[in-house]
Scaffold this active site. Structure first.
Site, short mmCIF file in Angstrom:
data_model
loop_
_atom_site.label_atom_id
_atom_site.label_comp_id
_atom_site.label_asym_id
_atom_site.label_seq_id
_atom_site.Cartn_x
_atom_site.Cartn_y
_atom_site.Cartn_z
N CYS A 205 0.83 -1.20 0.00
CA CYS A 205 0.00 0.00 0.00
C CYS A 205 0.88 1.26 0.00
O CYS A 205 1.50 1.57 -1.01
CB CYS A 205 -0.97 -0.05 1.18
SG CYS A 205 -2.33 1.14 1.06
N HIS B 45 -3.38 -5.70 1.14
CA HIS B 45 -2.65 -5.97 2.38
C HIS B 45 -2.64 -7.46 2.74
O HIS B 45 -3.55 -7.95 3.43
CB HIS B 45 -3.31 -5.21 3.53
CG HIS B 45 -3.13 -3.74 3.49
ND1 HIS B 45 -2.19 -3.08 4.24
CD2 HIS B 45 -3.77 -2.79 2.76
CE1 HIS B 45 -2.27 -1.77 4.00
NE2 HIS B 45 -3.22 -1.58 3.10
N GLU C 244 -0.83 -8.84 4.95
CA GLU C 244 -0.60 -9.01 6.40
C GLU C 244 -1.91 -9.08 7.18
O GLU C 244 -1.91 -9.50 8.35
CB GLU C 244 0.30 -7.88 6.94
CG GLU C 244 -0.36 -6.53 7.14
CD GLU C 244 -0.46 -5.69 5.88
OE1 GLU C 244 -0.67 -4.47 6.01
OE2 GLU C 244 -0.34 -6.25 4.77
#
EC number: 6.3.5.3
Length: 220
Positions: free
Chosen positions: A85, A193, A195
């Site tokens: 990002c 994302h 994560e």
């Protein structure tokens, strides 16, 4: 592996990134934007957020942070670097990756579970996926639309540097590009994302974990 996660003023996802690194079996090392060394890490992650308040342009000020001098040199030397990002925006501003990220075409911040198709598994961060594999991870951005001139887009396609593509196009990215790599495959920028998708308890599942376990297949 020791993976350095850089925190800039305004970073939001650095703690999540360190957790994902540890969840994949690596050691997470906290790096600060003002650091002048990389503390012996084997890979680097630039997390999401709003570095320096997104003043001027997203990632434009972070590109000049002291630690980025070391990151750029390490990337050019072959060290794996992942920008997620805002980290992707920083990589583009640092000219480690081509193109730019601009305001979403609908002019709104979007937050959703987004389907992607993996287009390349020849990178340090995607080798645990299959080409054509469809995954779902979190997308949250206001300026996530990837743009480049036609020559650059054709080059990325021809050289296999498009890493992931959106199923649908949630932000107006040219050719629905969600992530790209450099020619060597050690530097990857990804707008969604991974994560936030490393376990079933929180997030849309575990589809993002492969970005972090892929490092385990590397010899350092």
């Amino acid at each position: 592996m020791k993976v350095g996660v850089v925190t800039f003023p305004g970073s939001l996802d650095d703690a999540d990134a360190r957790r994902a690194v540890r969840h994949a079996g690596h050691e997470a090392v906290a790096l600060w934007h003002g650091d002048h060394d990389l503390k012996g890490v084997d890979a680097i992650l630039l997390p999401g957020g709003f570095s320096y308040g997104d003043y001027l342009r997203c990632g434009a000020i972070a590109r000049f942070a002291p630690v980025m001098t070391e990151v750029v040199d390490a990337a050019k030397g072959g060290m794996p670097v992942l920008g997620i990002c805002n980290g992707f925006q920083i990589l583009c501003e640092s000219h480690l990756l081509p193109g730019a990220l601009i305001r979403n075409d609908h002019r709104k911040f979007g937050c959703l579970d987004q389907k992607l198709v993996i287009e390349s598994n020849r990178t340090a961060w995607t080798n645990q996926y299959e080409v054509g594999q469809e995954i779902t991870i979190v997308l949250k951005n206001g300026e996530g639309s990837f743009v480049a001139d036609e020559m650059t887009l054709d080059m990325l396609e021809a050289e296999g540097q498009v890493v992931a593509r959106y199923v649908g196009n949630p932000n107006g990215s040219q050719r629905a590009i969600a992530g790209i790599s450099n020619a060597a495959g050690n530097v990857v920028g990804l707008m969604p994302h991974p994560e936030h998708a490393i376990e079933d308890l929180v997030g849309p599942g575990t589809d993002g974990l492969g970005f972090f376990t892929s490092l385990g297949a590397l010899t350092v």
